[in-house]
Design a protein around this motif. Structure first.
Motif, PDB file in Angstrom:
ATOM      1  N   UNK A 125       0.752   3.590  -8.664  1.00  0.00           N
ATOM      2  CA  UNK A 125       0.105   4.275  -9.650  1.00  0.00           C
ATOM      3  C   UNK A 125      -0.614   3.697 -10.877  1.00  0.00           C
ATOM      4  N   UNK A 126       0.031   2.615 -11.338  1.00  0.00           N
ATOM      5  CA  UNK A 126      -0.423   1.859 -12.357  1.00  0.00           C
ATOM      6  C   UNK A 126      -0.300   2.454 -13.619  1.00  0.00           C
ATOM      7  N   UNK A 127      -0.890   1.737 -14.513  1.00  0.00           N
ATOM      8  CA  UNK A 127      -0.645   2.586 -16.166  1.00  0.00           C
ATOM      9  C   UNK A 127      -1.634   3.501 -16.474  1.00  0.00           C
ATOM     10  N   UNK A 128      -2.711   3.708 -15.604  1.00  0.00           N
ATOM     11  CA  UNK A 128      -3.698   4.595 -16.152  1.00  0.00           C
ATOM     12  C   UNK A 128      -4.140   5.925 -15.185  1.00  0.00           C
ATOM     13  N   UNK A 129      -3.157   6.303 -14.508  1.00  0.00           N
ATOM     14  CA  UNK A 129      -3.423   7.240 -13.524  1.00  0.00           C
ATOM     15  C   UNK A 129      -3.666   8.519 -14.224  1.00  0.00           C
TER      16      UNK A 129
END
Length: 303
Positions: A125-129
């Protein structure tokens, strides 16, 4: 479809339109998938071994599971953990119900395995989903800092988000890129920063016949092609990469031809495969793995 089947079973009479809205897929694609579902089952593929799907004149969908689904399964601990991990990943698919039948079954399986709270699933997902998803929903234009894995470079781009989706174990942003003047796909976990431009995203036509989730990497005619000979331990290459030709070899290996988006992608692939793969051609590609290995070894020696 694995996430959708239990939802249909728990909501008898739900329509194709309602399913398409909940799971964020075109109605035509959903109808095609439902048409394939009755072909799923076990040998000898008689009526009692296949899934029965009925679509009413009003668009309502009903599913009757084959009788073998009613039989209790006996799983080994490793099979149980694998099933639990796959189920947790499915719950990340848009439209899945975190409190529905799948979630309830997984909770029981987790308890039976004695793994409550011990299993964490990372779906890239990462940090900016959330930020990217909101922008796609509200039509907000963004500026992003993006790391291109294929070219091994960082770029800054202004994008008009179209949609965010999950495919092949990672989240992707489909957006119109003003730098490329074309539609592009960005892996969310490679987005390093997101900034608002203060502008509204422009509306760009999307070809519904070209499903983005199936085209995470779309080879260009100018992209180089590489032929690899992979052993049985690397047979996953034939199923997981943009293969344009695959020939099985005696003993379980494959000869595959794949498009390469950039030298960095090929180097990482060859380092990952190691002795399980041999570059058949072209000659310059055959040198890529050895050169990358020498650079990595030199860095370890310097450290």
């Amino acid at each position: 479809m694995l996430a959708m089947v239990p939802w249909i079973l728990a909501h008898p009479g739900i329509t194709i339109r309602e399913l398409a809205e909940r799971f964020e897929v075109p109605e035509a694609e959903l109808e095609a998938d439902l048409a394939l579902l009755p072909m799923c089952g076990l040998p000898p593929y008689t009526a009692d071994r296949l899934i029965d799907v009925t679509v009413g004149d009003d668009g309502s969908v009903a599913i009757r599971l084959a009788e073998y689904f009613e039989r209790p399964l006996r799983l080994t601990p490793s099979e149980g953990v694998a099933l639990l991990a796959a189920g947790r990943a499915l719950l990340a698919v848009p439209g899945s119900d975190p409190g529905g039948p799948l979630a309830t079954a997984l909770a029981k399986l987790e308890q039976a395995l004695g793994a409550q709270g011990a299993l964490a699933i990372d779906v890239g997902a990462g940090d900016h989903l959330d930020r990217l998803t909101r922008a796609a929903e509200t039509g907000e234009q963004l500026e992003i800092d993006y790391y291109s894995s294929g070219r091994d470079e960082m770029t800054t781009r202004v994008v008009d988000p179209i949609r965010v989706f999950h495919a092949l174990g990672a989240w992707y942003l489909a957006a119109y890129c003003h730098r490329a003047q074309a539609e592009r796909l960005f892996r969310v976990d490679r987005v390093r920063a997101v900034r608002a431009t203060g502008a509204r995203a422009e509306v760009h036509p999307v070809d519904d016949d070209e499903e983005l989730a199936d085209l995470v990497y779309r080879p260009e005619p100018s992209d180089p092609r590489v032929k690899l000979r992979v052993g049985p331990d690397a047979a996953w290459v034939a199923d997981s990469l943009p293969i344009e030709d695959a020939t099985p070899r005696r003993g379980g290996g494959w000869d595959v031809v794949l498009a390469v988006s950039g030298p960095a992608f090929l180097e990482r692939l060859l380092l990952q495969l190691g002795p399980a793969a041999t570059v058949v051609g072209p000659i310059e590609a055959a040198k890529a793995g050895a050169e990358a290995a020498r650079r990595v070894l030199a860095r370890y020696e310097e450290g």
